[in-house]
Design an enzyme around this catalytic site. Structure first.
Site, PDB file in Angstrom:
ATOM      1  N   ASP A  52       0.724  -1.078   0.058  1.00  0.00           N
ATOM      2  CA  ASP A  52       0.129   0.181  -0.060  1.00  0.00           C
ATOM      3  C   ASP A  52       0.969   1.194   0.014  1.00  0.00           C
ATOM      4  O   ASP A  52       2.042   1.184   0.246  1.00  0.00           O
ATOM      5  CB  ASP A  52      -0.925   0.073   1.230  1.00  0.00           C
ATOM      6  CG  ASP A  52      -2.010  -1.006   1.217  1.00  0.00           C
ATOM      7  OD1 ASP A  52      -1.985  -1.789   0.060  1.00  0.00           O
ATOM      8  OD2 ASP A  52      -2.487  -1.407   2.349  1.00  0.00           O
ATOM      9  N   TYR A 110       5.775  -9.948   7.900  1.00  0.00           N
ATOM     10  CA  TYR A 110       5.655  -8.367   7.857  1.00  0.00           C
ATOM     11  C   TYR A 110       5.932  -8.042   9.449  1.00  0.00           C
ATOM     12  O   TYR A 110       5.889  -8.752  10.208  1.00  0.00           O
ATOM     13  CB  TYR A 110       4.217  -8.105   7.685  1.00  0.00           C
ATOM     14  CG  TYR A 110       3.876  -8.073   6.335  1.00  0.00           C
ATOM     15  CD1 TYR A 110       4.004  -6.966   5.603  1.00  0.00           C
ATOM     16  CD2 TYR A 110       3.250  -9.040   5.366  1.00  0.00           C
ATOM     17  CE1 TYR A 110       3.498  -6.683   4.183  1.00  0.00           C
ATOM     18  CE2 TYR A 110       2.932  -9.069   4.437  1.00  0.00           C
ATOM     19  CZ  TYR A 110       3.077  -7.783   3.191  1.00  0.00           C
ATOM     20  OH  TYR A 110       2.755  -7.575   2.245  1.00  0.00           O
TER      21      TYR A 110
END
Length: 260
Positions: A52, A110
């Site tokens: 993103d 992540y």
């Protein structure tokens, strides 16, 4: 034509994500531009996935095809001159034609970073989410224990996720750890949420982080994670945490890892 696989890091602050967009600066766009300047030919870059706007990466993977005479391992040095300061290609290698950075991936890791303090972190504010309310790490880890395993993560993905896409994912590891800070600890705490899994849905890690923050504040009970999963409703989970705290650490290819 050889397929060149590359490992790339980037600071996502000034990018509209990895994938090219009709408008705005993207990592893919910068990489393709740099490769074209080296080879003189338009080149399409394939990434291991999109990130993103504002999200960072330590170990994103991409590949491209080229008939340039440059040795496969020399691409980081060659591209360095043409890339902006917020993108660094770390290593490169020739990959077999069957390799695809997205479809060959079997897992990703992540990290979501939180600066837990009444005052912001001057030198890391672009890479951590500043949260002023004290968080209970033990409660957050209790909550995460309910997410480990194979589940339908509909409640933890954006409503913009494609309706035809399966929401079932396997979360292999999830933990919040506190990292020692190199100055008096009374100034604040640096918390890292690490999650590893088979794959992640749109905004999944950021929604997990936003929900965990509510648990850490005492606004939710850790056991509520079970009912949130069962509801399969985005409204059941917490808010989407801000993008600046999220970093893609690594992509796992198992035996197909081109950098082994």
């Amino acid at each position: 034509m050889r397929q060149i696989a590359c490992l790339v890091s980037y600071a996502g602050t000034h990018f509209e994500g990895f994938q090219k967009q009709p408008r705005g600066r993207t990592v893919q766009g910068e990489l393709e531009s740099a490769i074209e300047k080296v080879t003189g030919q338009p080149t399409e870059v394939h990434g291991s996935g999109r990130t993103d706007s504002g999200v960072h990466a330590h170990g994103q993977v991409f590949s491209f095809y080229s008939d340039a005479s440059i040795p496969p391992e020399r691409w980081p040095a060659v591209l360095h001159r043409w890339l902006p300061q917020d993108i660094v290609v770390l290593k490169s290698a020739e990959a077999p034609s069957a390799f695809h950075p997205r479809y060959a991936a079997i897992g990703k890791t992540y990290r979501y970073s939180i600066w837990n303090s009444r005052v912001s972190h001057l030198f890391s504010r672009a890479f951590v989410y500043h949260h002023p309310v004290q968080l209970d790490v033990s409660r957050m880890n209790d909550a995460l224990s309910h997410l480990i395993g194979r589940h339908d993560f509909t409640s933890f993905c954006s409503v913009r996720t494609a309706s035809t896409k399966s929401r079932i994912r396997t979360l292999r590891q999830a933990e919040v750890v506190e990292e020692p800070v190199p100055y008096p600890p009374s100034t604040g705490r640096l918390l890292h949420l690490y999650v590893s899994g088979s794959g992640f849905l749109y905004n999944m890690v950021r929604i997990i982080a936003g929900t965990l923050i509510q648990v850490g504040e005492g606004k939710r009970n850790p056991e509520q994670m079970r009912s949130i999963l069962a509801d399969r409703n985005r409204q059941a989970a917490g808010p989407t945490a801000r993008a600046e705290g999220l970093t893609l650490l690594s992509v796992d290819y198992g035996e197909l890892d081109p950098f082994k």
